[in-house]
Design an enzyme around this catalytic site. Structure first.
Site, PDB file in Angstrom:
ATOM      1  CB  CYS A 157      -2.955  -9.109   1.551  1.00  0.00           C
ATOM      2  SG  CYS A 157      -1.277  -9.450   2.074  1.00  0.00           S
TER       3      CYS A 157
ATOM      4  CG  ASN B 185      -1.842  -4.135   5.332  1.00  0.00           C
ATOM      5  OD1 ASN B 185      -1.041  -3.513   4.636  1.00  0.00           O
ATOM      6  ND2 ASN B 185      -2.154  -5.382   5.088  1.00  0.00           N
TER       7      ASN B 185
ATOM      8  CD  GLU C 137       3.385  -9.080  -4.177  1.00  0.00           C
ATOM      9  OE1 GLU C 137       2.545  -9.809  -3.610  1.00  0.00           O
ATOM     10  OE2 GLU C 137       4.311  -9.520  -4.868  1.00  0.00           O
TER      11      GLU C 137
HETATM   12  P1  NDP Z   1      -4.660   1.433  -1.499  1.00  0.00           P
HETATM   13  O1  NDP Z   1      -4.724   0.824  -2.833  1.00  0.00           O
HETATM   14  O2  NDP Z   1      -5.732   2.342  -1.088  1.00  0.00           O
HETATM   15  O3  NDP Z   1      -3.293   2.234  -1.294  1.00  0.00           O
HETATM   16  C1  NDP Z   1      -2.027   1.637  -1.477  1.00  0.00           C
HETATM   17  C2  NDP Z   1      -1.008   2.712  -1.750  1.00  0.00           C
HETATM   18  O4  NDP Z   1      -1.298   3.345  -2.992  1.00  0.00           O
HETATM   19  C3  NDP Z   1      -1.011   3.829  -0.702  1.00  0.00           C
HETATM   20  O5  NDP Z   1       0.299   4.280  -0.476  1.00  0.00           O
HETATM   21  C4  NDP Z   1      -1.831   4.894  -1.397  1.00  0.00           C
HETATM   22  O6  NDP Z   1      -1.599   6.199  -0.903  1.00  0.00           O
HETATM   23  C5  NDP Z   1      -1.341   4.760  -2.816  1.00  0.00           C
HETATM   24  N1  NDP Z   1      -2.211   5.352  -3.827  1.00  0.00           N
HETATM   25  C6  NDP Z   1      -3.492   5.802  -3.709  1.00  0.00           C
HETATM   26  N2  NDP Z   1      -3.953   6.260  -4.917  1.00  0.00           N
HETATM   27  C7  NDP Z   1      -2.936   6.091  -5.800  1.00  0.00           C
HETATM   28  C8  NDP Z   1      -2.795   6.356  -7.197  1.00  0.00           C
HETATM   29  N3  NDP Z   1      -3.772   6.868  -7.931  1.00  0.00           N
HETATM   30  N4  NDP Z   1      -1.623   6.042  -7.794  1.00  0.00           N
HETATM   31  C9  NDP Z   1      -0.608   5.469  -7.083  1.00  0.00           C
HETATM   32  N5  NDP Z   1      -0.688   5.212  -5.751  1.00  0.00           N
HETATM   33  C10 NDP Z   1      -1.837   5.514  -5.122  1.00  0.00           C
HETATM   34  O7  NDP Z   1      -4.517   0.205  -0.484  1.00  0.00           O
HETATM   35  P2  NDP Z   1      -4.513   0.263   1.082  1.00  0.00           P
HETATM   36  O8  NDP Z   1      -3.406   1.140   1.562  1.00  0.00           O
HETATM   37  O9  NDP Z   1      -5.896   0.536   1.537  1.00  0.00           O
HETATM   38  O10 NDP Z   1      -4.084  -1.225   1.429  1.00  0.00           O
HETATM   39  C11 NDP Z   1      -4.999  -2.241   1.590  1.00  0.00           C
HETATM   40  C12 NDP Z   1      -4.985  -3.154   0.382  1.00  0.00           C
HETATM   41  O11 NDP Z   1      -3.686  -3.648   0.167  1.00  0.00           O
HETATM   42  C13 NDP Z   1      -5.849  -4.372   0.591  1.00  0.00           C
HETATM   43  O12 NDP Z   1      -6.559  -4.671  -0.567  1.00  0.00           O
HETATM   44  C14 NDP Z   1      -4.829  -5.470   0.869  1.00  0.00           C
HETATM   45  O13 NDP Z   1      -5.285  -6.757   0.589  1.00  0.00           O
HETATM   46  C15 NDP Z   1      -3.711  -5.050  -0.010  1.00  0.00           C
HETATM   47  N6  NDP Z   1      -2.464  -5.639   0.452  1.00  0.00           N
HETATM   48  C16 NDP Z   1      -1.844  -6.575  -0.329  1.00  0.00           C
HETATM   49  C17 NDP Z   1      -0.709  -7.213   0.124  1.00  0.00           C
HETATM   50  C18 NDP Z   1       0.006  -8.225  -0.711  1.00  0.00           C
HETATM   51  O14 NDP Z   1       1.174  -8.481  -0.437  1.00  0.00           O
HETATM   52  N7  NDP Z   1      -0.612  -8.823  -1.716  1.00  0.00           N
HETATM   53  C19 NDP Z   1      -0.150  -6.921   1.444  1.00  0.00           C
HETATM   54  C20 NDP Z   1      -0.890  -5.934   2.168  1.00  0.00           C
HETATM   55  C21 NDP Z   1      -1.992  -5.310   1.667  1.00  0.00           C
HETATM   56  P3  NDP Z   1      -2.517   6.787   0.280  1.00  0.00           P
HETATM   57  O15 NDP Z   1      -2.710   5.687   1.285  1.00  0.00           O
HETATM   58  O16 NDP Z   1      -1.696   7.879   0.788  1.00  0.00           O
HETATM   59  O17 NDP Z   1      -3.804   7.179  -0.362  1.00  0.00           O
END
Ligand code: NDP
Length: 525
Positions: A278, A148, A244
């Site tokens: 988020c 995002n 996070e």
């Molecule tokens: P995901 O949890 O789907 O993915 C986050 C990252 O984890 C991506 O790089 C993803 O890779 C990777 N990933 C996927 N599967 C695994 C695994 N089994 N082990 C380790 N890493 C893995 O989140 P989103 O990318 O969809 O992001 C949206 C979410 O993030 C929302 O819930 C949002 O609220 C939260 N968020 C929180 C923030 C904060 O600061 N608290 C800030 C911004 C977002 P890939 O995408 O390649 O599958």
């Protein structure tokens, strides 16, 4: 579709990147395998001692280059980030790029203070001893970032970890690989020493390989579901994790709020980055005495939003991740079925691209998915409350607690409500911008995660603390040392003196204990 995995002739898996604006194919990227991860972590480990041994000034000479490249190339970077995500160019500049030089400026001033060895006040119980706290890097930090804010949410933790002397292996999201390449280019152009920064494109399997690898810490930003997996993998080692995670942030509009300002803020906080934040406003609580007037102002603001591609001067672009369209549509439909009023928008836009209309939902109740779960899209759910006490009670009665805001003409009352909100950050008459304040620690409570970055805490997250106590060697023995024989009554008298605040008795007791230790009293020697 934004991404789609394929297999090339040499059997290396790849994925294609498609434009969220019009579905055009934008590129193909290789998925890093577990052995790629292992090799990258090994390079980062080899580079770690040399990077750690540089002075802070020497490390900052590299961050100076980062700052310079972003200043010079900002416009090109913004265009590429917007192409990758679909977000307006203003957002790419303002929310992705601008914060990086600001954070470097802040840390350039603060890191020498935050990370220097500190001498503590002497303690009565330990006369003649001096205590220090110092910091040393955790080692190789694995950083896993979301799509995002794919630039900012990767680069700020990377810089925070690197400042303290850690080396970094980044796994960006497969949804935004163009930005992943941009980050690789940034650190390469800044000529970081080999192995200090490794960037591994890939999918969830790459992320899983990184959490299972030989790293010393994982900094994860993403969903609660993936966060749980990351934490479980880290527990096997065990290594520290910082999570996070998601949010369902509350905005509380009190009776005496500046309604026009609050209405414009609600729409910015709800639809900025197409609501894929988020820290989006995901629950807007409005006190009933001003409800009708306020909702009308919000409705007018929503109607003014311009939705389109980044190059069309839009306020809001498409959803970055195709999969999010289904989640948003499902939440809106569930709300409609349970009696909510869709006051604006409510559906995907016709034509190519991943567009969803800016959607205002009224009469929202606590049983709706749109209230309980993170929507992460351009939807603003409004809840009518009797007063601000009901609002704060409802705001806190939720599994998430990332940020929030309170809107009132009475700042004192605003701060009081802000303090009572169960969240990592709360603003009064403001929202979202506190995240960009480099001095303010950022992170969640409850299922929004734990750990903090930004501010001094953002450096400590990546450091081990070490305590050092130094004793003068002018005494041959210590009061607490052996032998214990015959010492008990004296220790007890000292203990009572200390706890009763009778320092004369306590000090006399210490003196007697020293004499007994020195003379080996009661041992017959
Ligand atoms: P995901 O949890 O789907 O993915 C986050 C990252 O984890 C991506 O790089 C993803 O890779 C990777 N990933 C996927 N599967 C695994 C695994 N089994 N082990 C380790 N890493 C893995 O989140 P989103 O990318 O969809 O992001 C949206 C979410 O993030 C929302 O819930 C949002 O609220 C939260 N968020 C929180 C923030 C904060 O600061 N608290 C800030 C911004 C977002 P890939 O995408 O390649 O599958």
């Amino acid at each position: 579709m934004t991404v789609q995995a394929t297999v090339t002739d040499d059997s290396r898996e790849t994925f294609d990147k498609f434009s969220p604006v019009d579905g055009r194919k934008l590129g193909t990227y290789e998925i890093s395998t577990a052995s790629d991860v292992e090799a990258a972590v090994a390079r980062a480990r080899e580079a770690a001692p040399r990077w750690r041994d540089l002075s802070l000034d020497q490390r900052f000479s590299y961050f100076d280059r980062i700052r310079e490249i972003i200043r010079r190339e900002g416009e090109r970077y913004a265009q590429q980030i917007s192409e990758d995500t679909g977000k307006p160019l203003v957002d790419s500049l303002m929310t992705e790029l601008m914060s990086i030089p600001l954070f470097i400026d802040y840390y350039e001033k603060e890191a020498p203070k935050a990370l220097k060895r500190r001498r503590l006040m002497p303690q009565l119980l330990f006369p003649g001893k001096t205590s220090y706290i110092e910091y040393f890097p955790k080692g190789v930090v694995g950083i896993i970032s979301p799509w995002n804010f794919p630039f900012q949410l990767a680069v700020i933790p990377m810089i925070s970890a690197l400042i303290g002397g850690n080396t970094v292996v980044l796994k960006p999201s497969e949804v935004t690989p163009i930005t992943g390449e941009l980050i690789r280019e940034l650190f390469e152009e800044a000529s970081f020493p080999k192995g200090v920064v490794e960037v591994l494109q890939g999918d969830g399997s790459t992320g899983a390989a990184l959490t299972g690898s030989d790293v010393d810490m994982i900094f994860f930003t993403g969903s609660v579901a993936t966060g749980r997996k990351v934490m479980a993998a880290a527990a096997e080692k065990p290594i520290p994790v910082e999570l996070e995670l998601g949010g369902k942030d509350a905005m509380i509009v009190c009776e005496d709020a500046h309604l026009e300002r609050a209405a414009r803020a609600a729409v910015w906080g709800g639809f900025l980055n197409c609501g894929q934040m988020c820290v989006s406003v995901e629950r807007l609580f409005v006190v009933e005495s001003i409800y009708d007037e306020f909702v009308e102002l919000v409705r007018e603001e929503v109607a003014r939003l311009r939705v389109g591609a980044p190059d069309e001067g839009s306020d809001m672009g498409p959803l970055t991740f195709s999969g999010q369209l289904g989640v948003v549509a499902r939440h809106v439909e569930d709300a409609r079925e349970k009696g909510a009023t869709i006051a604006a928008g409510g559906k995907s836009k016709e034509g190519p691209g991943q567009f969803f209309e800016p959607t205002l939902v009224l009469d929202v109740t606590t049983d709706m998915e749109i209230y309980r779960e993170e929507t992460f899209g351009p939807v603003l759910p409004v809840i009518k409350v009797a007063d601000d006490e009901e609002a704060i009670r409802m705001a806190n009665d939720h599994k998430y607690g990332l940020t929030g805001s309170v809107w009132t003409g009475d700042k004192k009352r605003g701060i009081e409500l802000a303090s009572r909100m169960e969240s990592g950050q709360t603003s009064v008459n403001d929202l979202v911008t506190s995240v960009g304040n480099p001095a303010l620690p950022f992170g969640g409570v409850k299922q929004s995660g734990f750990g903090r970055y930004h501010g001094h805490e953002g450096l400590y997250s990546f450091m081990h603390q070490k305590a050092i106590m130094v004793s003068g060697d002018f005494m041959s023995v210590e009061p607490f040392w052996f032998p214990y024989a015959a010492k008990y009554p004296t220790v007890f008298r000292t203990f009572k003196g200390l706890l009763g605040g009778n320092m004369v008795t306590a000090l006399k007791g210490f003196w007697d204990m020293i004499q007994m230790t020195r003379n080996r009293a009661g041992t017959g020697e």
